[in-house]
Design a protein around this motif. Sequence first.
Motif, PDB file in Angstrom:
ATOM      1  N   LYS A   9       7.406 -24.112   4.267  1.00 12.45           N
ATOM      2  CA  LYS A   9       5.766 -24.024   4.342  1.00 12.45           C
ATOM      3  C   LYS A   9       5.297 -22.874   4.606  1.00 12.45           C
ATOM      4  O   LYS A   9       5.740 -22.063   5.369  1.00 12.45           O
ATOM      5  CB  LYS A   9       5.132 -25.169   5.212  1.00 12.45           C
ATOM      6  N   PRO A  10       4.073 -22.424   3.859  1.00 14.92           N
ATOM      7  CA  PRO A  10       3.409 -21.368   4.062  1.00 14.92           C
ATOM      8  C   PRO A  10       2.626 -21.205   5.174  1.00 14.92           C
ATOM      9  O   PRO A  10       2.000 -22.193   5.621  1.00 14.92           O
ATOM     10  CB  PRO A  10       2.648 -21.215   2.782  1.00 14.92           C
ATOM     11  N   ASP A  11       2.487 -20.086   5.968  1.00 15.37           N
ATOM     12  CA  ASP A  11       1.482 -20.080   7.132  1.00 15.37           C
ATOM     13  C   ASP A  11       0.811 -18.547   6.702  1.00 15.37           C
ATOM     14  O   ASP A  11       1.464 -17.558   6.261  1.00 15.37           O
ATOM     15  CB  ASP A  11       2.341 -19.845   8.530  1.00 15.37           C
ATOM     16  N   GLY A  12      -0.450 -18.882   6.835  1.00 12.94           N
ATOM     17  CA  GLY A  12      -1.350 -17.459   6.838  1.00 12.94           C
ATOM     18  C   GLY A  12      -1.534 -16.773   8.138  1.00 12.94           C
ATOM     19  O   GLY A  12      -1.947 -17.642   9.027  1.00 12.94           O
ATOM     20  N   HIS A  13      -1.221 -15.660   8.186  1.00 13.02           N
ATOM     21  CA  HIS A  13      -1.658 -14.877   9.374  1.00 13.02           C
ATOM     22  C   HIS A  13      -2.036 -13.354   8.691  1.00 13.02           C
ATOM     23  O   HIS A  13      -1.445 -12.980   7.713  1.00 13.02           O
ATOM     24  CB  HIS A  13      -0.102 -14.486  10.216  1.00 13.02           C
ATOM     25  N   SER A  14      -2.912 -12.824   9.685  1.00 14.16           N
ATOM     26  CA  SER A  14      -3.692 -11.776   9.310  1.00 14.16           C
ATOM     27  C   SER A  14      -2.461 -10.578   9.470  1.00 14.16           C
ATOM     28  O   SER A  14      -1.555 -10.877  10.231  1.00 14.16           O
ATOM     29  CB  SER A  14      -4.888 -11.185  10.273  1.00 14.16           C
ATOM     30  N   ILE A  15      -2.701  -9.447   9.034  1.00 12.23           N
ATOM     31  CA  ILE A  15      -1.818  -7.968   9.272  1.00 12.23           C
ATOM     32  C   ILE A  15      -1.709  -7.954  10.688  1.00 12.23           C
ATOM     33  O   ILE A  15      -0.725  -7.665  11.273  1.00 12.23           O
ATOM     34  CB  ILE A  15      -2.263  -7.087   8.546  1.00 12.23           C
ATOM     35  N   THR A  16      -3.006  -7.733  11.347  1.00  9.25           N
ATOM     36  CA  THR A  16      -2.827  -7.479  12.818  1.00  9.25           C
ATOM     37  C   THR A  16      -2.286  -8.721  13.613  1.00  9.25           C
ATOM     38  O   THR A  16      -1.388  -8.275  14.488  1.00  9.25           O
ATOM     39  CB  THR A  16      -4.438  -7.791  13.235  1.00  9.25           C
ATOM     40  N   THR A  17      -2.200  -9.832  13.238  1.00  8.16           N
ATOM     41  CA  THR A  17      -1.624 -11.015  14.216  1.00  8.16           C
ATOM     42  C   THR A  17       0.023 -10.701  13.933  1.00  8.16           C
ATOM     43  O   THR A  17       0.832 -11.031  14.736  1.00  8.16           O
ATOM     44  CB  THR A  17      -1.879 -12.295  13.699  1.00  8.16           C
ATOM     45  N   TYR A  18       0.350 -10.450  12.520  1.00  7.38           N
ATOM     46  CA  TYR A  18       1.854 -10.375  12.293  1.00  7.38           C
ATOM     47  C   TYR A  18       2.340  -9.195  13.129  1.00  7.38           C
ATOM     48  O   TYR A  18       3.435  -9.254  13.629  1.00  7.38           O
ATOM     49  CB  TYR A  18       1.803 -10.062  10.987  1.00  7.38           C
ATOM     50  N   LEU A  19       1.540  -7.916  13.229  1.00 15.31           N
ATOM     51  CA  LEU A  19       2.061  -6.683  13.820  1.00 15.31           C
ATOM     52  C   LEU A  19       2.173  -7.069  15.271  1.00 15.31           C
ATOM     53  O   LEU A  19       3.015  -6.434  15.909  1.00 15.31           O
ATOM     54  CB  LEU A  19       1.167  -5.664  13.548  1.00 15.31           C
ATOM     55  N   GLU A  20       1.336  -7.674  15.743  1.00 13.84           N
ATOM     56  CA  GLU A  20       1.233  -8.133  17.212  1.00 13.84           C
ATOM     57  C   GLU A  20       2.387  -8.797  17.522  1.00 13.84           C
ATOM     58  O   GLU A  20       3.212  -8.851  18.742  1.00 13.84           O
ATOM     59  CB  GLU A  20      -0.183  -8.771  17.363  1.00 13.84           C
ATOM     60  N   LEU A  46       1.426   0.536  -0.993  1.00 20.54           N
ATOM     61  CA  LEU A  46       1.147  -0.795  -0.054  1.00 20.54           C
ATOM     62  C   LEU A  46      -0.041  -0.715   0.233  1.00 20.54           C
ATOM     63  O   LEU A  46      -0.942  -1.544   0.178  1.00 20.54           O
ATOM     64  CB  LEU A  46       2.354  -0.826   0.596  1.00 20.54           C
ATOM     65  N   TRP A  47      -0.524   0.601   0.960  1.00 21.67           N
ATOM     66  CA  TRP A  47      -1.854   0.636   1.609  1.00 21.67           C
ATOM     67  C   TRP A  47      -2.907   0.606   0.689  1.00 21.67           C
ATOM     68  O   TRP A  47      -4.037  -0.076   0.732  1.00 21.67           O
ATOM     69  CB  TRP A  47      -1.910   1.685   2.576  1.00 21.67           C
ATOM     70  N   ASP A  48      -2.653   1.117  -0.687  1.00 27.36           N
ATOM     71  CA  ASP A  48      -3.486   1.080  -1.616  1.00 27.36           C
ATOM     72  C   ASP A  48      -3.872  -0.377  -1.944  1.00 27.36           C
ATOM     73  O   ASP A  48      -5.258  -0.791  -2.130  1.00 27.36           O
ATOM     74  CB  ASP A  48      -3.210   1.779  -2.882  1.00 27.36           C
ATOM     75  N   SER A  49      -2.869  -1.007  -2.014  1.00 27.00           N
ATOM     76  CA  SER A  49      -3.105  -2.530  -2.348  1.00 27.00           C
ATOM     77  C   SER A  49      -4.033  -3.354  -1.433  1.00 27.00           C
ATOM     78  O   SER A  49      -4.859  -4.160  -1.711  1.00 27.00           O
ATOM     79  CB  SER A  49      -1.563  -3.380  -2.467  1.00 27.00           C
ATOM     80  N   ILE A  50      -3.708  -2.837   0.018  1.00 22.93           N
ATOM     81  CA  ILE A  50      -4.524  -3.682   0.893  1.00 22.93           C
ATOM     82  C   ILE A  50      -5.895  -3.102   1.021  1.00 22.93           C
ATOM     83  O   ILE A  50      -6.768  -3.967   1.211  1.00 22.93           O
ATOM     84  CB  ILE A  50      -3.759  -3.017   2.381  1.00 22.93           C
ATOM     85  N   TYR A  51      -5.780  -1.721   0.845  1.00 24.57           N
ATOM     86  CA  TYR A  51      -7.625  -1.392   0.299  1.00 24.57           C
ATOM     87  C   TYR A  51      -8.164  -1.892  -0.535  1.00 24.57           C
ATOM     88  O   TYR A  51      -9.540  -1.958  -0.439  1.00 24.57           O
ATOM     89  CB  TYR A  51      -7.170   0.232   0.275  1.00 24.57           C
ATOM     90  N   PHE A  53      -7.708  -5.123  -1.441  1.00 24.48           N
ATOM     91  CA  PHE A  53      -7.626  -6.551  -1.031  1.00 24.48           C
ATOM     92  C   PHE A  53      -6.679  -7.251  -2.045  1.00 24.48           C
ATOM     93  O   PHE A  53      -6.719  -8.416  -2.614  1.00 24.48           O
ATOM     94  CB  PHE A  53      -8.961  -6.921  -1.232  1.00 24.48           C
ATOM     95  N   TYR A  54      -5.530  -6.610  -2.637  1.00 25.61           N
ATOM     96  CA  TYR A  54      -4.786  -7.166  -3.308  1.00 25.61           C
ATOM     97  C   TYR A  54      -3.822  -8.118  -2.546  1.00 25.61           C
ATOM     98  O   TYR A  54      -3.473  -7.655  -1.624  1.00 25.61           O
ATOM     99  CB  TYR A  54      -3.921  -6.189  -4.299  1.00 25.61           C
ATOM    100  N   PRO A  55      -3.106  -9.263  -3.046  1.00 24.95           N
ATOM    101  CA  PRO A  55      -2.140  -9.826  -2.198  1.00 24.95           C
ATOM    102  C   PRO A  55      -0.882  -8.882  -1.996  1.00 24.95           C
ATOM    103  O   PRO A  55      -0.432  -8.270  -2.658  1.00 24.95           O
ATOM    104  CB  PRO A  55      -1.783 -11.046  -3.017  1.00 24.95           C
ATOM    105  N   LEU A  56      -0.072  -8.985  -0.887  1.00 25.25           N
ATOM    106  CA  LEU A  56       1.047  -8.211  -0.545  1.00 25.25           C
ATOM    107  C   LEU A  56       2.222  -8.921  -0.794  1.00 25.25           C
ATOM    108  O   LEU A  56       3.311  -8.509  -0.831  1.00 25.25           O
ATOM    109  CB  LEU A  56       0.934  -7.892   0.926  1.00 25.25           C
TER     110      LEU A  56
END
Length: 199
Positions: A9-20, A46-51, A53-56
Amino acid sequence: MFTYADRIKPDGHSITTYLENLLAKRYQIPTFQRDVVWEKENVKKLWDSIYKFYPLGSILIWKSSTKLESHRQIGGIKFADDFHSNEYQYILDGQQRTTTLLTSIYGGKIEKKENFDPTLYIDFTVEFTEITDDTSYTKRFLFWDEIDDNNGQIKANSGKKKRHEEKLLVSLRDIIKNPVEIERNLHKNGYGDFENPYM
């Protein structure tokens, strides 16, 4: 009782939460995972995609009660071999992106690239023209060796070093640690209007 449909099942986490969660050592890297192979260009893209708002893409985490041999590091963070739990979480897909996200912000070491500082910087002064702009990221996202002018010896980097000293070119970590200070500095230098591209 779980059905087969509940197993993935998919879970959605922010990048910040994932890194924490990474920093809290909640994930393990199985020994069968390959080494980090991404180059500077991949990190910037990768950071350009984040910048933009593209999906990672997804990162596949396997939750299991099985303890695998796990001694891999992520960005120099050693995961305890004596860690015991009722549930282990293994990164099965997404190690390259995970390492990039973690080391771009928090620094660290990349295996077999001991002299490379993976900390990434962003230059606020590089204009974003449109969503299909596929070239400005090479100037917007920089590593320290692309900024450091070696006390004026590397003329090509002098402008970037000056912007860094003016805090118009900052590390991603500084954005997380001191967003108010960065915003205050932009305002002090005449870029405080929220419509300004620097903001």
